[in-house]
Design an enzyme around this catalytic site. Structure first.
Site, short mmCIF file in Angstrom:
data_model
loop_
_atom_site.label_atom_id
_atom_site.label_comp_id
_atom_site.label_asym_id
_atom_site.label_seq_id
_atom_site.Cartn_x
_atom_site.Cartn_y
_atom_site.Cartn_z
CD GLU A 29 -4.30 5.71 2.75
OE1 GLU A 29 -5.12 5.42 3.66
OE2 GLU A 29 -3.35 4.99 2.42
CE LYS A 163 1.52 -2.31 5.28
NZ LYS A 163 0.45 -1.57 4.72
#
Ligand code: PSU
Ligand code: MN
Length: 305
Positions: A29, A163
């Site tokens: 990405e 995360k």
């Protein structure tokens, strides 16, 4: 020749050659480059991740919209220009076509990269962390489009877990609802990006690229579409302990609330805030875990070929 009704893709020479000989390819990405890390660490990361994929016998395909053209693989000049630009949009499913239609430059999130990879026939994708359900999502409704995309687009996404700026239990719940297998590589515990341990058990566990390739093949044989998430714990030498990260995360979240940060600005803001709070240590960990994921993704692509 019939004319393809689909949007033409701009392949780098390296990726075009890999496609012609059916070689394993790993998608990468670009939001992580433009919005996830500061320059020059971002460029260093992008280059080293590509090199690792080549070392493992696969070909890297960094995906981005540049001046309205959807690129599958970037040559060295384009990669460097993207890493230096501050003007790129952050594009997901909702706005990747907008960037193309309006001839803009857009860095692709996990969701948009999956869409482009699937269009290009690439089935494996390496990144750092996926977007997920944010803390207090019950008030803000902030749930990343990455989760929806994993539910519908058939690409294997290798990440380092979610995360801890996110609500990890809720993120896992949404992935289960969307039918996305969550497989932790070689550990029973789901990792939390900078830390190896999120405190949660992983839904599934596999310990070889061949087993992951075989699992995907079995899903294909059953006609189950949609993506799968491989969680690869950060190497021990690079991890920052969960208890320590929690302090920085709390502060970053407080800052975001104070500064009224909303929408797609939230994730980049939190990452930048944590970068400063950890004196750049979070960036070192971030780079190490993406490199680790690139290696595993290449091994999976090779095993699938
Ligand atoms: N997590 C990171 N670095 C990143 C991102 C997530 O550690 O750069 C980026 C990825 O591109 C991911 C996107 O797809 O943020 C998710 O954004 P949002 O939460 O706005 O959907
Ligand atoms: Mn969001």
């Amino acid at each position: 020749m019939t004319k393809s009704p689909l949007l033409p893709l701009e392949y780098s020479d390296e990726v075009a050659a890999a496609k012609a000989r059916n070689a394993p390819i790993v998608a990468l990405e670009s939001t992580i480059i433009t919005h996830g890390m500061p320059y020059p660490g971002n460029l260093e990361m992008a280059r080293s991740v590509e090199a690792i994929i080549r070392q493992e016998g696969a070909v890297p395909a960094t995906i981005a919209v540049i001046d309205g053209v959807l690129h599958i693989g970037l040559n060295a000049d384009k990669l460097e220009a993207l890493a230096k630009t501050s003007g790129a949009m952050k594009v997901s499913r909702a706005d990747i076509a907008f960037a193309i239609a309006e001839r803009r430059t857009g860095a692709t999130t996990v969701a948009a990269t999956m869409i482009a990879a699937a269009r290009a026939g690439i089935r494996v994708f390496a990144t750092g962390g996926i977007g997920g359900v944010h803390r207090k999502a019950e008030e803000t409704f902030d749930i990343s489009a990455d989760l929806e995309e994993l539910g519908r687009t058939g690409v294997i996404v290798v990440c380092a877990g979610a995360k801890a700026i996110l609500d990890i239990p809720k993120t896992l719940e949404v992935l289960e609802t969307r039918g996305v297998p969550v497989v932790t590589y070689d550990s029973e515990i789901f990792p939390a990006f900078w830390s190896r341990d999120s405190g949660l058990k992983s839904p599934l566990m596999l310990n070889s690229p061949a087993a992951i390739a075989n699992f995907q093949k079995t899903r294909d044989l059953l006609g189950i579409d949609g993506g799968m998430l491989i969680a690869n714990p950060v190497p021990e030498t690079n991890e920052i302990a969960r208890e320590e990260m929690e302090i920085y995360i709390k502060r970053a979240l407080d800052n975001a609330e104070r500064d009224d940060i909303t929408g797609k600005a939230v994730t980049p803001y939190l990452l930048d805030s944590i970068f400063h709070l950890t004196d750049g240590r979070s960036l070192e960990t971030n780079i190490a875990l993406v490199e680790n994921n690139a290696r595993l993704a290449a091994e999976i692509a090779v095993a699938m070929a």
